[in-house]
Design an enzyme around this catalytic site. Sequence first.
Site, PDB file in Angstrom:
ATOM      1  N   SER A 215       2.424   2.496  -1.638  1.00  0.00           N
ATOM      2  CA  SER A 215       1.330   1.791  -2.324  1.00  0.00           C
ATOM      3  C   SER A 215       0.359   2.706  -3.067  1.00  0.00           C
ATOM      4  CB  SER A 215       0.559   0.932  -1.327  1.00  0.00           C
ATOM      5  OG  SER A 215       1.335  -0.184  -0.991  1.00  0.00           O
TER       6      SER A 215
ATOM      7  N   LYS B  20       0.159   2.040  -6.633  1.00  0.00           N
ATOM      8  CA  LYS B  20      -0.655   0.933  -7.160  1.00  0.00           C
ATOM      9  C   LYS B  20      -1.881   1.430  -7.927  1.00  0.00           C
ATOM     10  CE  LYS B  20       1.212  -2.026  -3.572  1.00  0.00           C
ATOM     11  NZ  LYS B  20       1.100  -2.638  -2.253  1.00  0.00           N
TER      12      LYS B  20
ATOM     13  N   TYR C  87       8.799  -3.109  -9.031  1.00  0.00           N
ATOM     14  CA  TYR C  87       7.738  -2.787  -8.060  1.00  0.00           C
ATOM     15  C   TYR C  87       8.274  -1.846  -6.965  1.00  0.00           C
ATOM     16  CZ  TYR C  87       4.949  -3.684  -3.826  1.00  0.00           C
ATOM     17  OH  TYR C  87       4.225  -3.539  -2.664  1.00  0.00           O
TER      18      TYR C  87
ATOM     19  N   TYR D 122      -6.648  -2.009   2.375  1.00  0.00           N
ATOM     20  CA  TYR D 122      -6.414  -3.391   2.834  1.00  0.00           C
ATOM     21  C   TYR D 122      -7.538  -3.856   3.748  1.00  0.00           C
ATOM     22  CZ  TYR D 122      -2.130  -1.239   1.359  1.00  0.00           C
ATOM     23  OH  TYR D 122      -1.224  -0.509   0.656  1.00  0.00           O
TER      24      TYR D 122
ATOM     25  N   VAL E 166       2.382   3.034   2.846  1.00  0.00           N
ATOM     26  CA  VAL E 166       3.062   2.999   4.142  1.00  0.00           C
ATOM     27  C   VAL E 166       4.032   4.172   4.351  1.00  0.00           C
ATOM     28  CG1 VAL E 166       2.828   0.522   4.631  1.00  0.00           C
ATOM     29  CG2 VAL E 166       4.831   1.350   3.369  1.00  0.00           C
TER      30      VAL E 166
HETATM   31  N1  GLN Z   1       6.637  -1.087  -0.752  1.00  0.00           N
HETATM   32  C1  GLN Z   1       5.757  -1.468   0.314  1.00  0.00           C
HETATM   33  C2  GLN Z   1       5.803  -2.959   0.524  1.00  0.00           C
HETATM   34  O1  GLN Z   1       5.906  -3.677  -0.413  1.00  0.00           O
HETATM   35  C3  GLN Z   1       4.362  -1.015  -0.013  1.00  0.00           C
HETATM   36  C4  GLN Z   1       3.369  -1.377   1.055  1.00  0.00           C
HETATM   37  C5  GLN Z   1       2.338  -0.320   1.320  1.00  0.00           C
HETATM   38  O2  GLN Z   1       2.513   0.860   1.031  1.00  0.00           O
HETATM   39  N2  GLN Z   1       1.261  -0.739   1.939  1.00  0.00           N
HETATM   40  O3  GLN Z   1       5.756  -3.449   1.621  1.00  0.00           O
END
Ligand code: GLN
Length: 305
Positions: free
Chosen positions: A63, A66, A189, A241, A259
């Site tokens: 993420s 993002k 994505y 988050y 993650v």
């Molecule tokens: N690719 C992961 C997902 O879609 C990204 C989530 C994350 O890094 N928080 O679950």
Amino acid sequence: MNYQEILDEIAQDIRPLLSEGKVADYIPALAEVKKEQFAMTLTLFDGTQISTGCSEKLFSIQSISKVFTFTQALKYYGVELYKRIGREPSGNPFNSLVQLEYEHGKPRNPFINAGAINVTDALISSAGERAYENLLTFIQSIANDKTITSDNRVATSEMQHGYRNLALANLMKSFDNLHNDTDEVVKTYFKHCAIEMNTQMLSRSMLYLANYGRDPLSNQEYISKEQAKRINAVMLTCGHYDASGDFAYRVGLPGKSGVGGGIVAVVPKQMGICVWSPGLNAQGNSLVGTKALELFTTRTGLSIF
Ligand code: GLN
């Protein structure tokens, strides 16, 4: 300030925590990553890098990507982007479906999964098949490293188990807030989530955000000063988050987690930071990474507060 000494001390102090947390085993390819690993890098405005731990080891940025997709979409669409995504913290897990349903398919912010999938859709609408290549070129440029690429094994593994992300995409489509083919959007994505970088590359890539949108080393302006301010603000309020408040409380810097266990952070007008340790806390943020950043800002006084 002797940054090397400070980082080495932090690396010692977090050792007892390395066995805690849980790797992101909902993505089978990431379940294989060894938990007891740690790296941290600072990149200063003159390009000096100070590192501790395995700072050359590549990991899945997940993420953290993002931040880069949001930057690109904001540059292309400007404030129009906020017609399709918000900029408020969600207070919910990163992959939650519930809020999206009662808020009529408009994701709370660009850093939860629904928001990032929506941003990816916007990038595909503006660049078509070149959306991913454009993003990769941008990342290679801000990290000053042309070797950066995506790990197809991780992307494929996510696609095979991506039921929830596909559900988010389809829910947005049902509200007419997603315009391209849902499979194509989610595949793109996953591809940018599967980009591999190390803490040296990622801390370097934060310099444009620490310096009003302009890379202090190449002097290239990637986004306007105003947009850099906005991205930093959304990182501070939404970058972790439902633990964004806790991260602001403990670390006090704009930051973004993934993650894969990475966290990037920005010290305005001073440096870019990246820390990596794959064990995650209950909210999906690196447990040791958060602790290391907390120790760093407490010992150096370099939080924004
Ligand atoms: N690719 C992961 C997902 O879609 C990204 C989530 C994350 O890094 N928080 O679950």
